[in-house]
Design a protein around this motif. Structure first.
Motif, PDB file in Angstrom:
ATOM      1  N   TYR A  80      50.876  76.164 111.784  1.00 14.13           N
ATOM      2  CA  TYR A  80      51.791  75.036 111.621  1.00 14.13           C
ATOM      3  C   TYR A  80      53.241  75.457 111.887  1.00 14.13           C
ATOM      4  O   TYR A  80      54.022  74.702 112.483  1.00 14.13           O
ATOM      5  N   LEU A  94      51.424  68.332 112.262  1.00 17.37           N
ATOM      6  CA  LEU A  94      51.285  67.888 110.884  1.00 17.37           C
ATOM      7  C   LEU A  94      50.009  67.083 110.669  1.00 17.37           C
ATOM      8  O   LEU A  94      49.360  67.204 109.618  1.00 17.37           O
ATOM      9  N   LYS A 144      47.310  67.991 107.796  1.00 17.51           N
ATOM     10  CA  LYS A 144      46.910  67.026 106.771  1.00 17.51           C
ATOM     11  C   LYS A 144      45.399  66.812 106.758  1.00 17.51           C
ATOM     12  O   LYS A 144      44.808  66.577 105.690  1.00 17.51           O
ATOM     13  N   ARG A 152      43.423  68.963 104.307  1.00 21.12           N
ATOM     14  CA  ARG A 152      43.849  68.916 102.902  1.00 21.12           C
ATOM     15  C   ARG A 152      42.705  69.052 101.910  1.00 21.12           C
ATOM     16  O   ARG A 152      42.760  69.866 100.982  1.00 21.12           O
ATOM     17  N   TYR A 157      54.535  71.095 102.845  1.00 23.74           N
ATOM     18  CA  TYR A 157      54.572  70.440 104.155  1.00 23.74           C
ATOM     19  C   TYR A 157      53.842  69.093 104.130  1.00 23.74           C
ATOM     20  O   TYR A 157      54.306  68.114 104.736  1.00 23.74           O
ATOM     21  N   ILE A 158      52.697  69.037 103.457  1.00 23.78           N
ATOM     22  CA  ILE A 158      51.897  67.801 103.479  1.00 23.78           C
ATOM     23  C   ILE A 158      52.146  66.924 102.250  1.00 23.78           C
ATOM     24  O   ILE A 158      51.530  65.865 102.110  1.00 23.78           O
TER      25      ILE A 158
END
Length: 574
Positions: A283, A289, A293, A296, A356-357
């Motif tokens: 990333y 992104l 994600k 996750r 980040y997420i």
């Protein structure tokens, strides 16, 4: 506001653009030389130099530019060809016209070294350990009359051809290798005033490129599997040379889908730790992104599984196969030290990913785990691998001492895999001269022995009396391929094209050119070249916004003067 249907169209276009990078091209490679023949009298092997001449690729009834093989009860006609460089693919054989139209039997042996191409598989108690595992490299085929055929599917540079049928003149018009390689541009580059270092950078890039097949493999002869620990050096090389590549995402997803909980990737707890670290590093370089994600749910469960195996005192209690690299595989104390550092690195990566997420659960869980682990002193046990991970993780209580361990041990116990992390640790302590010397000496030794790709393993002590891999081993010389290796990769089973050995390529870009992303997707790059003993260096670096160019030279006072060109969207800090 973007309309939903337009967003879907845009997403599909992005996916199409990325998937278009996946094309694998077939390139024909002619033989570069004849290494050996069973007969030099012209009786059993005649006109062999025709195999080195130009060939259009089309057979003809009037073409007489062929070699002739003929075997008897006492002599088997054979020839050994060198295609000049390691490649992944197969052999294509062209049979010329002859009187007898009956197919003839040929034995084909492929090899990453001359010794391997000259070896016999399935010989009981053969210490050289030649095998047909993972990919067939020793097989019998039927060659047609006035026709061509392809066979084999392995990593190789050399091919030996034997005529098995007796008292038949077989006219061999041409032999070529068919190389399967991704049609992708080398966007990154590196060029210094030291040609040996330049060749090492390029060889590491080529090694990984060959392993970018259907998935990102560890080796093209064996195992041809997605080993996640091996992937970390490979992905770092891809980031610095080729930029964003769909094969990376595809392979990470394969490892995820192949590992239901509570399993560990490839059965190894450390490889699941590396998977988290790869996600973070990927990333930082590519800034995808949406992809991050999409990981996750699995990431959160994996972080939970790791957290449950870090006890209340911050000590790792990971189960599964406990493995760092092969030289440390029998040292339980070193493995514990390394896993402690790797767990810390993975949890730090998880905190960053959570930020980040925007996942508070991931941040909370990983941060809590890190707090427990911070107070644990990690002993390197006088081992370079453990010392390197101590430094990189930030857990080292005495980085200078751990650095001295790496320097003191030198190339003793070095591995082509974890040698990369020793280089990273040396860079963190400013030891660029020493790291460049390690690169030139250790990885350069493989080039000196005829390598065109980097190997799964090299015991440096074996180098002194070793013969080159592109020659028949002279008496009194050590056979570095047949006599090398250990554990599950003994002898000729040893892979001479292994992606985990590519570490110097990304290291040279990251530390000598000095290009390091400090915001995701290379939005902000730190460019801080460290030339060490080099006098000049220039190179390119791929970002999602375009190519960054860096050119540096030492002036008469030894000061490094740099010119840096960056595309719009990339901020450079010094």
């Amino acid at each position: 506001m973007v309309k939903p249907h337009l967003f879907i169209v845009f997403s599909l276009l992005c996916l199409f653009a990325l998937s278009s990078q996946a094309k694998v091209t077939h390139t024909t490679v002619p033989p570069a030389r004849i290494v050996w023949m069973s007969d030099n009298t012209g009786k059993f092997v005649s006109n062999p130099n025709h195999l080195l001449g130009t060939f259009s690729g089309q057979l003809s009834v009037s073409d007489t530019s062929y070699a002739t093989l003929m075997s008897s009860d006492t002599h088997q006609a054979s020839i050994l060809l060198d295609f000049g460089k390691e490649m992944y693919g197969r052999i294509k054989i062209f049979s010329a016209i002859r009187e007898c139209k009956v197919p003839v039997r040929l034995r084909i042996r492929l090899g990453e070294s001359v010794t391997e191409a000259m070896s016999d598989v399935n010989m009981p108690d053969n210490p050289q350990n030649p095998t047909n595992e993972h990919s067939l490299r020793d097989f019998t085929v039927s060659a047609p009359w006035l026709g061509s055929f392809q066979c084999g599917n392995s990593g190789f540079r050399f091919a030996r051809i034997d005529l098995l049928d007796k008292d038949i003149k077989y006219n061999l018009r041409h032999v070529s290798a068919v190389s399967l390689i991704r049609d992708i541009e080398d966007k990154g580059s590196f060029c210094s005033d030291n040609e040996r270092i330049n060749q090492i950078w390029q060889t590491g890039a080529y090694t990984v490129k060959l392993n970018m097949q259907e998935y990102l493999w560890d080796g093209i002869k064996r195992d041809r599997l997605v080993w996640v620990g091996d992937m970390h050096p490979e992905v770092m090389t891809i980031n610095n040379v080729f930029g964003e590549q769909e094969v990376v995402y595809k392979s990470l997803d394969f490892a995820r889908d192949d590992t239901p909980f509570p399993g560990w990737m490839n059965g190894m707890c450390s490889y699941s730790l590396w998977w988290i670290i790869i996600q973070k590093d990927l990333y930082m370089y590519q800034g995808n992104l949406d992809y991050l994600k999409s990981q996750r749910d699995y990431l959160l469960r994996l972080v939970k599984q790791i957290d449950e195996r870090i006890d209340e005192n911050g000590m790792e209690r990971l189960d599964g196969i406990r493995f760092l690299d092969w030289p440390t595989s029998e040292n339980r104390n070193v493995i514990h030290s390394g896993l402690q550092s790797l767990s810390f690195m993975a949890m730090k990566a998880a905190v960053q990913i959570g930020e980040y997420i925007g996942d508070r659960d991931m941040i909370r869980m990983a941060s809590s785990c890190l707090e427990r682990m911070k107070g644990v002193a990690v002993d390197a046990h006088d081992n370079s691998q453990a010392a390197a991970l101590n430094i990189i993780s930030g857990l080292s209580t005495d980085p200078e001492k751990d650095c001295e361990t790496i320097l003191k041990n030198g190339l003793d116990g070095f591995s082509t895999f974890y040698g990369y992390y020793m280089l990273e640790a040396l860079a963190m302590l400013g030891k660029y001269d020493e790291a460049l010397d390690f690169i030139s000496t250790y990885w350069g030794a493989m080039l000196d022995l005829g390598a065109t790709t980097f190997w799964e393993d090299l015991k440096y002590a074996d180098v002194a009396n070793a013969a080159r891999i592109d020659e028949i081993v002279p008496p009194g010389k050590h056979d570095i391929h047949a006599g090398g290796g250990a554990y599950c990769y003994k002898g000729l089973r040893l892979s001479l094209c292994h992606g985990w050995a590519s570490g110097p390529t990304s290291w040279l870009t990251r530390h000598v050119l000095g290009i390091v992303p400090i915001e995701p997707g290379c939005r902000v790059l730190q460019v801080k070249p460290n030339l060490g003993p080099l006098q000049s260096v220039k190179g390119t670096f791929p970002t999602p916004y375009g190519i960054v160019t860096v050119s540096c030279t030492k002036n008469g006072r030894g000061k490094v003067v740099c010119d840096i060109q960056a595309p719009k969207g990339v901020k450079i800090v010094r």
